[in-house]
Design an enzyme around this catalytic site. Structure first.
Site, short mmCIF file in Angstrom:
data_model
loop_
_atom_site.label_atom_id
_atom_site.label_comp_id
_atom_site.label_asym_id
_atom_site.label_seq_id
_atom_site.Cartn_x
_atom_site.Cartn_y
_atom_site.Cartn_z
N SER A 223 0.84 -1.19 0.00
CA SER A 223 0.00 0.00 0.00
C SER A 223 0.89 1.25 0.00
O SER A 223 1.68 1.44 -0.92
CB SER A 223 -0.96 -0.04 1.19
OG SER A 223 -1.91 1.00 1.10
N HIS B 128 -8.47 -3.99 -0.81
CA HIS B 128 -7.21 -3.35 -0.43
C HIS B 128 -6.83 -3.80 0.99
O HIS B 128 -7.61 -3.65 1.93
CB HIS B 128 -7.33 -1.83 -0.47
CG HIS B 128 -6.01 -1.13 -0.37
ND1 HIS B 128 -5.18 -0.97 -1.45
CD2 HIS B 128 -5.36 -0.58 0.69
CE1 HIS B 128 -4.08 -0.34 -1.06
NE2 HIS B 128 -4.17 -0.10 0.24
N ASP C 258 -9.68 -3.88 -5.32
CA ASP C 258 -8.99 -2.71 -4.77
C ASP C 258 -9.33 -1.50 -5.64
O ASP C 258 -9.14 -1.55 -6.86
CB ASP C 258 -7.48 -2.97 -4.78
CG ASP C 258 -6.66 -1.85 -4.16
OD1 ASP C 258 -7.23 -0.79 -3.82
OD2 ASP C 258 -5.44 -2.04 -4.03
#
Length: 321
Positions: free
Chosen positions: A166, A300, A270
């Site tokens: 991320s 995500h 995501d």
């Protein structure tokens, strides 16, 4: 962009309990406390050992190092690849000691196997970008020059990868752009591993519109994290956020010249997936050797995909270039 004074809140999963708030006087309150866990430098039962070391006392940064138990138990064995890991959290949350990040690194060290160096970098909004990028480079200089026994005895300096999840994927990417101008010998970087890297832009992508209200990374939270992380006055088309600006940064030419490989992974659940796909295309257009892996479903930060990710990473790290 905000001037940083208007009060706001970030909500994580529970819409009744803000995890971060900004008071009118500019005070940042991190209300959601993520569980942390101490390092385990010695143990008779742990499959992976870990320890904390300081990085830059001036910035109060540090490293948590993980080595598979087999390394100190069998010091004559071949040295292990080094994975420098940058955790996620939107540049604002979590640390190397957070339970979710610690457990991830334990599993990664065990399954690859590898020496993992997890970087406890400075957090926004007190320390906005590029502070985290600078800490990422500090970690590489520490590895190259340290006399720490775990690094000296168990790490293969010739086989190092930068990896992030991320926001950490964003940090790994930008550290990769910065690293070629630094003298890191004898540390030899081989590539970047970007898991669901966090990027953005002013113009919405199809996946951002489709998944704007998802509970894991809603578009409103993503926008606010960028507002907290970017330099004051910058918008989401800043180069730190949007790698597509100007058809990609010129620094990618150096990445190609260094012969590094890049792995970009993500999933269709995501909201950032379209940007991750676009990043793969930008890298390819610049002549960088890139491997992409985009799976169906997921979301995500989906931890259920962890084992599949480690299989992919092992092939990428130990396989032929």
């Amino acid at each position: 962009m905000s001037d940083g004074k208007a009060p706001w809140s970030i909500y994580y999963k529970d819409p009744q309990k803000p995890s971060i708030t900004l008071d009118p006087d500019g005070t940042i309150n991190r209300n959601l406390q993520f569980p942390t866990i101490p390092a385990t430098p010695s143990s008779n039962v742990a499959t992976v050992l870990s320890k904390d070391v300081p990085l830059n006392p001036k910035h109060n940064t540090g490293l948590r190092i993980f080595v598979p138990r087999q390394a100190p138990d069998n010091p004559s064995a071949a040295k292990l690849p080094v994975v420098v890991y940058y955790h996620g959290g939107g540049f604002v949350l979590l640390s190397a000691a957070s339970l979710v990040n610690h457990d991830f690194c334990v599993e990664m060290a065990n399954q690859l196997p590898a020496v993992i160096v997890s970087v406890d970098y400075r957090l926004a909004p007190v320390h906005r970008l590029p502070a985290a990028y600078e800490d990422a480079i500090d970690a590489l200089h520490w590895i190259k020059s340290t006399d720490d026994r775990w690094i000296r005895d168990f790490a293969d300096y010739n086989n190092c990868f930068l990896m992030g999840s991320s926001a950490g994927g964003n940090i790994a990417y930008h550290a990769g752009l910065m690293a070629p101008v630094h003298d890191l010998q004898p540390l030899n970087l081989r590539g970047l591993i970007l898991q669901q890297p966090f990027f953005g832009g002013l113009e919405r992508t199809g996946s951002e519109r489709r998944l704007a209200g998802n509970p894991y990374l809603p578009l409103s939270a993503s926008d606010l994290l960028w507002e907290l992380g970017l330099p004051v006055g910058a918008n989401r088309d800043h180069g730190y956020c949007n790698p597509a600006v100007c058809d990609g940064p010129k620094e990618l030419d150096r990445v190609r010249f260094m012969g590094w490989r890049v792995l970009v992974s993500g999933c269709e659940g995501d909201p950032l997936i379209d940007r991750q796909i676009e990043l793969g295309k930008i890298l390819e257009s610049k002549g960088v050797s890139v491997t992409t892996e985009f799976t169906k479903g997921g979301y995500h930060g989906d931890s259920t995909q962890r084992d599949a990710l480690f299989v992919l990473m092992k092939k990428f790290i130990y396989g032929p270039p």
